[in-house]
Structure formats: C-alpha cells, structure tokens
Scaffold this motif. Structure first.
Motif, PDB file in Angstrom:
ATOM      1  N   GLY A   1      23.458  40.954  -9.321  1.00  0.00           N
ATOM      2  CA  GLY A   1      22.250  41.766  -9.561  1.00  0.00           C
ATOM      3  C   GLY A   1      22.628  43.237  -9.645  1.00  0.00           C
ATOM      4  N   ARG A   2      22.026  43.956 -10.615  1.00  0.00           N
ATOM      5  CA  ARG A   2      22.409  45.356 -10.830  1.00  0.00           C
ATOM      6  C   ARG A   2      21.184  46.275 -10.825  1.00  0.00           C
ATOM      7  NH1 ARG A   2      23.831  45.144 -17.351  1.00  0.00           N
ATOM      8  NH2 ARG A   2      22.303  43.545 -17.838  1.00  0.00           N
ATOM      9  N   SER A   3      20.224  45.995  -9.918  1.00  0.00           N
ATOM     10  CA  SER A   3      19.013  46.831  -9.901  1.00  0.00           C
ATOM     11  C   SER A   3      19.331  48.201  -9.314  1.00  0.00           C
ATOM     12  CB  SER A   3      17.916  46.159  -9.080  1.00  0.00           C
ATOM     13  OG  SER A   3      18.249  46.198  -7.712  1.00  0.00           O
ATOM     14  N   ASN A   4      18.419  49.139  -9.594  1.00  0.00           N
ATOM     15  CA  ASN A   4      18.611  50.504  -9.072  1.00  0.00           C
ATOM     16  C   ASN A   4      18.382  50.594  -7.576  1.00  0.00           C
ATOM     17  OD1 ASN A   4      19.249  51.583 -11.550  1.00  0.00           O
ATOM     18  ND2 ASN A   4      17.106  51.962 -12.072  1.00  0.00           N
TER      19      ASN A   4
ATOM     20  N   HIS B   1      25.528  40.008 -13.477  1.00  0.00           N
ATOM     21  CA  HIS B   1      24.085  40.097 -13.782  1.00  0.00           C
ATOM     22  C   HIS B   1      23.689  38.961 -14.709  1.00  0.00           C
ATOM     23  CE1 HIS B   1      25.887  41.917 -17.268  1.00  0.00           C
ATOM     24  NE2 HIS B   1      26.555  42.730 -16.439  1.00  0.00           N
ATOM     25  N   SER B   2      22.530  39.079 -15.315  1.00  0.00           N
ATOM     26  CA  SER B   2      22.011  37.953 -16.105  1.00  0.00           C
ATOM     27  C   SER B   2      22.841  37.678 -17.361  1.00  0.00           C
ATOM     28  CB  SER B   2      20.555  38.215 -16.495  1.00  0.00           C
ATOM     29  OG  SER B   2      20.477  39.257 -17.427  1.00  0.00           O
ATOM     30  N   ARG B   3      23.638  38.650 -17.798  1.00  0.00           N
ATOM     31  CA  ARG B   3      24.440  38.443 -19.015  1.00  0.00           C
ATOM     32  C   ARG B   3      25.839  37.913 -18.707  1.00  0.00           C
ATOM     33  NH1 ARG B   3      21.530  40.672 -23.336  1.00  0.00           N
ATOM     34  NH2 ARG B   3      19.439  40.889 -22.509  1.00  0.00           N
TER      35      ARG B   3
ATOM     36  N   GLY C   1      16.558  37.436  -7.014  1.00  0.00           N
ATOM     37  CA  GLY C   1      15.135  37.087  -6.995  1.00  0.00           C
ATOM     38  C   GLY C   1      14.883  35.740  -7.647  1.00  0.00           C
ATOM     39  N   LYS C   2      15.874  34.825  -7.512  1.00  0.00           N
ATOM     40  CA  LYS C   2      15.703  33.455  -8.032  1.00  0.00           C
ATOM     41  C   LYS C   2      16.312  32.474  -7.037  1.00  0.00           C
ATOM     42  CE  LYS C   2      15.843  34.622 -12.913  1.00  0.00           C
ATOM     43  NZ  LYS C   2      16.724  34.846 -14.053  1.00  0.00           N
ATOM     44  N   ILE C   3      15.580  31.429  -6.721  1.00  0.00           N
ATOM     45  CA  ILE C   3      16.097  30.414  -5.800  1.00  0.00           C
ATOM     46  C   ILE C   3      17.265  29.673  -6.464  1.00  0.00           C
ATOM     47  CG2 ILE C   3      15.526  28.234  -4.621  1.00  0.00           C
ATOM     48  CD1 ILE C   3      12.632  29.275  -4.402  1.00  0.00           C
TER      49      ILE C   3
ATOM     50  N   LEU D   1      16.894  44.036   8.281  1.00  0.00           N
ATOM     51  CA  LEU D   1      17.917  45.099   8.230  1.00  0.00           C
ATOM     52  C   LEU D   1      17.389  46.284   7.423  1.00  0.00           C
ATOM     53  CD1 LEU D   1      21.116  42.944   7.552  1.00  0.00           C
ATOM     54  CD2 LEU D   1      20.303  43.831   9.749  1.00  0.00           C
ATOM     55  N   THR D   2      16.666  45.997   6.342  1.00  0.00           N
ATOM     56  CA  THR D   2      16.091  47.053   5.504  1.00  0.00           C
ATOM     57  C   THR D   2      15.101  47.877   6.319  1.00  0.00           C
ATOM     58  OG1 THR D   2      16.316  45.638   3.560  1.00  0.00           O
ATOM     59  CG2 THR D   2      14.753  47.452   3.376  1.00  0.00           C
ATOM     60  N   ARG D   3      14.272  47.177   7.094  1.00  0.00           N
ATOM     61  CA  ARG D   3      13.245  47.870   7.884  1.00  0.00           C
ATOM     62  C   ARG D   3      13.854  48.751   8.959  1.00  0.00           C
ATOM     63  NH1 ARG D   3       9.383  42.848   9.024  1.00  0.00           N
ATOM     64  NH2 ARG D   3       9.397  43.801  11.080  1.00  0.00           N
TER      65      ARG D   3
HETATM   66  P1  NAP Z   1      15.454  43.195 -10.024  1.00  0.00           P
HETATM   67  O1  NAP Z   1      15.229  44.638 -10.220  1.00  0.00           O
HETATM   68  O2  NAP Z   1      14.566  42.195 -10.689  1.00  0.00           O
HETATM   69  O3  NAP Z   1      16.973  42.866 -10.414  1.00  0.00           O
HETATM   70  C1  NAP Z   1      17.450  41.557 -10.452  1.00  0.00           C
HETATM   71  C2  NAP Z   1      18.866  41.547 -10.963  1.00  0.00           C
HETATM   72  O4  NAP Z   1      19.303  40.194 -11.012  1.00  0.00           O
HETATM   73  C3  NAP Z   1      19.024  42.109 -12.379  1.00  0.00           C
HETATM   74  O5  NAP Z   1      20.123  42.974 -12.416  1.00  0.00           O
HETATM   75  C4  NAP Z   1      19.262  40.870 -13.239  1.00  0.00           C
HETATM   76  O6  NAP Z   1      20.134  41.078 -14.332  1.00  0.00           O
HETATM   77  C5  NAP Z   1      19.948  39.960 -12.269  1.00  0.00           C
HETATM   78  N1  NAP Z   1      19.808  38.549 -12.641  1.00  0.00           N
HETATM   79  C6  NAP Z   1      18.726  37.892 -13.098  1.00  0.00           C
HETATM   80  N2  NAP Z   1      19.008  36.592 -13.297  1.00  0.00           N
HETATM   81  C7  NAP Z   1      20.294  36.422 -12.967  1.00  0.00           C
HETATM   82  C8  NAP Z   1      21.161  35.300 -12.953  1.00  0.00           C
HETATM   83  N3  NAP Z   1      20.746  34.092 -13.305  1.00  0.00           N
HETATM   84  N4  NAP Z   1      22.429  35.496 -12.542  1.00  0.00           N
HETATM   85  C9  NAP Z   1      22.876  36.705 -12.170  1.00  0.00           C
HETATM   86  N5  NAP Z   1      22.086  37.809 -12.149  1.00  0.00           N
HETATM   87  C10 NAP Z   1      20.811  37.655 -12.550  1.00  0.00           C
HETATM   88  O7  NAP Z   1      15.390  42.798  -8.473  1.00  0.00           O
HETATM   89  P2  NAP Z   1      15.675  43.668  -7.116  1.00  0.00           P
HETATM   90  O8  NAP Z   1      14.598  44.654  -6.942  1.00  0.00           O
HETATM   91  O9  NAP Z   1      17.100  44.070  -7.028  1.00  0.00           O
HETATM   92  O10 NAP Z   1      15.429  42.496  -6.063  1.00  0.00           O
HETATM   93  C11 NAP Z   1      16.192  41.313  -6.064  1.00  0.00           C
HETATM   94  C12 NAP Z   1      15.668  40.371  -4.998  1.00  0.00           C
HETATM   95  O11 NAP Z   1      15.835  40.988  -3.736  1.00  0.00           O
HETATM   96  C13 NAP Z   1      14.162  40.065  -5.108  1.00  0.00           C
HETATM   97  O12 NAP Z   1      13.946  38.752  -4.639  1.00  0.00           O
HETATM   98  C14 NAP Z   1      13.528  41.057  -4.159  1.00  0.00           C
HETATM   99  O13 NAP Z   1      12.286  40.595  -3.642  1.00  0.00           O
HETATM  100  C15 NAP Z   1      14.578  41.086  -3.077  1.00  0.00           C
HETATM  101  N6  NAP Z   1      14.623  42.322  -2.274  1.00  0.00           N
HETATM  102  C16 NAP Z   1      14.706  42.146  -0.934  1.00  0.00           C
HETATM  103  C17 NAP Z   1      14.825  43.244  -0.113  1.00  0.00           C
HETATM  104  C18 NAP Z   1      14.934  43.015   1.350  1.00  0.00           C
HETATM  105  O14 NAP Z   1      14.783  43.946   2.110  1.00  0.00           O
HETATM  106  N7  NAP Z   1      15.259  41.791   1.781  1.00  0.00           N
HETATM  107  C19 NAP Z   1      14.853  44.530  -0.646  1.00  0.00           C
HETATM  108  C20 NAP Z   1      14.782  44.680  -2.040  1.00  0.00           C
HETATM  109  C21 NAP Z   1      14.693  43.549  -2.842  1.00  0.00           C
HETATM  110  P3  NAP Z   1      19.787  42.027 -15.595  1.00  0.00           P
HETATM  111  O15 NAP Z   1      19.985  43.428 -15.103  1.00  0.00           O
HETATM  112  O16 NAP Z   1      20.781  41.628 -16.618  1.00  0.00           O
HETATM  113  O17 NAP Z   1      18.363  41.737 -15.953  1.00  0.00           O
END
Ligand code: NAP
Length: 266
Positions: free
Chosen positions: A148-151, A174-176, A197-199, A250-252
């Motif tokens: 995952g490469r989110s900001n 990431h997804s690609r 964010g996928k099971i 941990l985030t909290r």
């Molecule tokens: P996001 O912005 O949707 O980013 C998801 C990332 O996963 C994207 O970079 C995407 O790739 C990549 N991805 C999607 N499908 C994939 C696959 N099949 N294989 C590999 N990579 C894949 O999500 P986020 O905000 O980072 O959050 C991710 C998860 O963490 C969510 O479930 C969110 O609820 C959770 N979260 C939890 C906490 C916590 O405190 N526990 C905090 C923040 C987030 P692309 O860039 O190519 O689209």
C-alpha cells in the motif's frame, strides 16, 4: 507485551507526565462527516484523551459545510492560544479538498502529522515503529515490505523505516504489482506492513520467513459484520498484530503522545 498491555503501559506513562503539567494539554477534533466508522474512531480518541487527562473537545460540523466555512473554522483554531493540537477527522465530504485542509492546519498544531512541514510523525507509522522498538525489533538492515502506498500510511511508513536510526531495506508494493513479484517480496521480508483495506491480502498460500513480523493496518468490515484485517489470522510467522485491538490502538496512543509533545514545545 501484546498491544493492549503496551498501550495500557504507555497511557499510564502519559497520565503521570500530564499530571505534572501546569494545565492539561488541549486537543480539538473537527468532524464533518456522518461516517459510522469515523464516529467510532473519534469515540476511541476521546476515550483515550479522557483516560490520560487530556482536555479534548469535539467540534461536529454539518457535512454540507462549504470549503470556505471549514477554512474559517480551521483558521480560528490555528489562532486559538488555548489549543495545543488539533485534527480534522477524515474522510471529508466530497465538496471539501482534503489535501488543502491538510495544508491549512499549522505544523505546530498538526498532531496527525499530515502537513509536509509538520513537527510530528504521522500517528500510524509512529505507533508501529514505537511498538516494534519496544518489543526489541531491530530494523537495521532488515527487509521491510510495505503493501500500500497511501499518503497517510504507506508512504510515511516507508520514509520512517528508511531514515537513519531505523535503516531498514524498504520495498513498497501496490495494486499494480504482479502477483508473482508480490509472492517474491513476501518470501524475503522480515517485516510486512499491510495497509491496503482488503481482507485476504496476506493469506496462507504465500511462503513467509518463519521469523517474519506482520503488522496489519487494514480495517475491513467483513460479510459477517465483524472487523477484519488485511491478513488472514494465525499466519506462520513470529508475530502478527491482531485486528481489532492492534494498530488502531497504536495510532491512537501516538496521537496523544504527539499532543503532549505539542504542549511541551509551546
Ligand atoms: P488507501 O488510501 O485506499 O490505499 C490503499 C493502498 O493499497 C493503495 O496504495 C493501493 O494501491 C493498494 N492496493 C489496493 N489493492 C491492492 C492489492 N490487491 N495489492 C497490493 N496493494 C493494493 O488506504 P489507506 O488509507 O492507506 O488505508 C489502508 C487500510 O488501513 C484501510 O483498511 C484503512 O481503514 C486502514 N487504516 C487503519 C489505520 C489504523 O489506525 N489501524 C489507520 C489508517 C488506515 P494503488 O495506489 O495502486 O491504488
């Protein structure tokens, strides 16, 4: 220590530190959505704040709020000398530019760590690194794989793990990324951070190092109505963080730590 014990210990440390301060640190949370998951995260933050003695105020705004009105509210809190730190809870409604909002919170009060010039580490990556350090995980020269490469998670996680002090070898996929490459990187990883964010992003059909650590950031609502991580439970590794009761806690705690730091720097 498991994460619940660790967080209880960190809370106790914070509580003692805050009790010695001239006044409790003040946190403001702005919420402008009617998202049930977001409401539950905010409740968790308010509960933590209460437990450690932080003065937390929730400002709930109508989700139909305009950008201009929200900008004005943020400016007001930026200028409020009684507020040590504040966060704008994500997600924001469609009419609001999320990236603009991240730039509006002044870096001194940006306890979420989202501003490019922020004084604070983003809460999720900070919480993960602090916990693993506490557990004696030595990052130096280890192969860290971030999925995952989110900001808000993937990219800041990669930066922190690369920095001097951690010195990990970092790969971000990431997804690609092809399934073949994904399996290759997983097989060579000492630390896997799943933030997709996928099971089922990680499951039993991959080969893992037996001493690997899996940190599961994902929070997903399953068809059973329950919360699940990105990784299937009980994978054959040394340590796997649970969901729920894992990275969310941990985030909290990192948010509370950033706030205490903001008050001390003032
Ligand atoms: P996001 O912005 O949707 O980013 C998801 C990332 O996963 C994207 O970079 C995407 O790739 C990549 N991805 C999607 N499908 C994939 C696959 N099949 N294989 C590999 N990579 C894949 O999500 P986020 O905000 O980072 O959050 C991710 C998860 O963490 C969510 O479930 C969110 O609820 C959770 N979260 C939890 C906490 C916590 O405190 N526990 C905090 C923040 C987030 P692309 O860039 O190519 O689209």
């Amino acid at each position: 220590m498991d994460i619940k014990e660790y967080v209880a210990y960190r809370k106790e440390e914070l509580r003692k530190e805050i009790a010695m301060m001239d006044r409790p640190p003040k946190l403001v949370i702005i919420k402008a959505n009617d998202n049930p998951a977001s409401a539950s995260y905010v409740r968790g933050k308010l509960k933590d704040a209460d437990e450690v003695g932080i003065d937390a105020e929730l400002i709930e705004l109508d989700p139909s709020i305009s950008q201009k009105e929200l900008d004005k509210k943020i400016e007001e809190i930026n200028n409020d000398k009684d507020v040590d730190g504040f966060i704008v809870q994500l997600p924001l409604p469609n009419q609001i530019d999320e990236e603009k909002v991240k730039l509006e919170v002044i870096p001194e009060k940006d306890v979420d760590g989202f501003h490019p010039c922020t004084k604070f580490l983003p809460c999720t990556p900070k919480g993960i690194v602090d916990y693993l350090r506490h557990e004696g995980f030595d990052f130096k020269g280890k192969n860290a794989l971030i999925i995952g490469r989110s900001n808000i998670v993937g990219k800041p996680m990669a930066r922190i793990l690369l920095e001097k002090g951690c010195d990990a070898n970092v790969t971000v996929i990431h997804s690609r990324t092809s399934e073949e490459d994904k399996a290759f990187y997983i097989a060579h990883a000492d630390l896997i951070i799943a933030a997709v964010g996928k099971i089922g992003v990680l499951d039993g059909h991959y080969a893992y190092k037996k001493d690997a650590v899996i940190v599961d950031v994902g929070i997903n609502r399953g068809e059973d109505g329950k919360l699940h991580g990105d990784a299937m439970p009980s994978l054959p590794v040394k340590l796997q963080t649970p969901v729920p009761g894992g990275v969310g806690l941990l985030t909290r705690i990192s948010l509370m730590e950033n706030l205490v730091e903001a008050k001390k720097r003032k």
